[in-house]
Design a protein around this motif. Structure first.
Motif, PDB file in Angstrom:
ATOM      1  N   ASP A 289      -4.441  -1.439  -7.901  1.00  0.00           N
ATOM      2  CA  ASP A 289      -5.538  -0.473  -7.786  1.00  0.00           C
ATOM      3  C   ASP A 289      -4.933   0.920  -7.656  1.00  0.00           C
TER       4      ASP A 289
ATOM      5  N   GLN B 295      -5.571   5.014  -7.572  1.00  0.00           N
ATOM      6  CA  GLN B 295      -6.542   6.080  -7.390  1.00  0.00           C
ATOM      7  C   GLN B 295      -6.281   7.266  -8.324  1.00  0.00           C
TER       8      GLN B 295
ATOM      9  N   SER C 100       0.851  -1.181   0.000  1.00  0.00           N
ATOM     10  CA  SER C 100       0.000   0.000   0.000  1.00  0.00           C
ATOM     11  C   SER C 100       0.893   1.239   0.000  1.00  0.00           C
TER      12      SER C 100
ATOM     13  N   GLY D 237     -13.253   5.497 -12.947  1.00  0.00           N
ATOM     14  CA  GLY D 237     -13.363   6.931 -12.709  1.00  0.00           C
ATOM     15  C   GLY D 237     -14.640   7.537 -13.259  1.00  0.00           C
TER      16      GLY D 237
ATOM     17  N   SER E 189      -1.999  -1.296  -3.715  1.00  0.00           N
ATOM     18  CA  SER E 189      -2.943  -0.181  -3.591  1.00  0.00           C
ATOM     19  C   SER E 189      -2.151   1.123  -3.654  1.00  0.00           C
TER      20      SER E 189
ATOM     21  N   GLY F  76      -2.398   5.244  -3.684  1.00  0.00           N
ATOM     22  CA  GLY F  76      -3.267   6.388  -3.422  1.00  0.00           C
ATOM     23  C   GLY F  76      -3.109   7.496  -4.416  1.00  0.00           C
TER      24      GLY F  76
ATOM     25  N   HIS G  54      -8.811   4.592 -11.355  1.00  0.00           N
ATOM     26  CA  HIS G  54      -9.908   5.455 -10.917  1.00  0.00           C
ATOM     27  C   HIS G  54      -9.849   6.834 -11.558  1.00  0.00           C
TER      28      HIS G  54
END
Length: 334
Positions: free
Chosen positions: A60, A62, A17, A108, A38, A40, A85
């Motif tokens: 993933d 963001q 992360s 998104g 992950s 951010g 996203h």
């Protein structure tokens, strides 16, 4: 740490992360190795930097995803899910070469897709759950395209060699769209200026192109398609393989050309109405046994242009109606 730069080969032994940005650069290679990454912030990677080869791989992101470099290899993105996203872009040729079961997901609410040299970059499977907008051509999708409920995708050009699924309330707006087949029934809306259905090999694909879900200007059939509902083509249409009416109506606002293809009309309810001309062209296959029932209504001319007089062979109860008093019938055969 907030941001992560990968400049050498790294194989994950667990989930990762990163609250900020991840950059895979120079000789850096990140093997996801069955784990979840992950991010951010955004992800910037060279075409050789991200390795997703395990079905459990999940990346993933963001923020924005940016591919740089060239010479992508199809084995490097062969499984797992790359989930974005925000925006998704690349800057060169031969950079994104996905294969196997790998899937790109765009979630998104207003994701911009900007892929340089789209004919040399490709996704394996693409799933849109949000809204994706491409100002240029989308990369080729070798497998399937799925638009989730209320999702949207718009682009000037898109090729999907597998099937397309449009979910409830979803919209697909493309100027030039080439698809293998549509998964039926379509619960969303598809608007296309120029649509080509290439088929899925030698298999026949069922299609439900109801006016409530499709707006088609021009249509080319280069695969084997069977209608499950009536079909309206606002412009011109060309058939280069087989189109089976299956008891439904085909309405063409422009001309209809059978060029190395054929209509199959064997049901008394089959009905074709063409506002322009009908042309059975040079390389059309023989219609023997394909036109045994139903009605073709022509508002323009009716022409057979080919190397054989056997191109158009109707039988049974099949009927051709010429509406215009000035309609010309021409049999230009060698």
């Amino acid at each position: 740490f907030t941001n992560l730069a990968v400049a050498r080969q790294v194989t994950l032994a667990g989930d990762l992360s990163v609250p900020g940005d991840v950059s895979i650069r120079n000789a850096g290679v990140l093997y996801v190795n069955g784990h979840t990454v992950s991010i951010g912030g955004g992800l910037t990677t060279t075409s050789v930097g991200l390795r997703m080869q395990n079905p459990s791989d999940l990346v993933d992101v963001q923020g924005d995803i940016l591919w740089t470099g060239n010479s992508g290899n199809s084995t490097w993105l062969s499984a797992g899910v790359l989930r974005g996203h925000a925006d998704f872009s690349s800057q060169g040729a031969n950079m994104i070469h996905a294969s196997g079961t790998h899937r790109v997901e765009l979630l998104g609410p207003a994701a911009a897709v900007d892929i340089g040299f789209p004919s040399t970059n490709y996704f394996q499977h693409l799933q849109v759950q949000g809204a994706a907008i491409s100002q240029g051509s989308m990369p080729t999708v070798l497998g399937t395209l799925v638009l989730g409920a209320s999702a949207s995708l718009s682009a000037p050009a898109l090729e999907v060699r597998g099937s397309v699924t449009v979910g409830t309330g979803a919209s697909l707006v493309v100027t030039a769209l080439n698809v293998g087949a549509f998964v039926e029934p379509s619960a969303g809306f598809v608007q296309v200026a120029s649509l080509q259905i290439s088929g899925l090999g030698s298999a026949q694909s069922d299609w439900s192109p109801s006016a409530a879900h499709y707006s088609i200007s021009d249509l080319t059939i280069t695969g084997r398609v069977r209608l499950l509902t009536n079909l309206i083509v606002n412009g011109s249409m060309q058939v280069s393989d087989l189109l089976t009416l299956n008891g439904h109506n085909l309405t063409v606002g422009g001309s209809l050309t059978a060029n190395s293809g054929q209509l199959v009309m064997t049901n008394p309810s089959d009905a074709v109405e063409v506002q322009g001309d009908i042309v059975w062209a040079t390389f059309a296959v023989t219609s023997l046994g394909s036109l045994t029932a139903g009605t073709i209504t022509v508002h323009g001319d009716f022409r057979v242009e080919g190397a054989s007089a056997l191109l158009f062979q109707a039988s049974g109860t099949h009927q051709v109606d010429l509406v215009s008093s000035s309609a010309a019938i021409r049999m230009d055969v060698a």
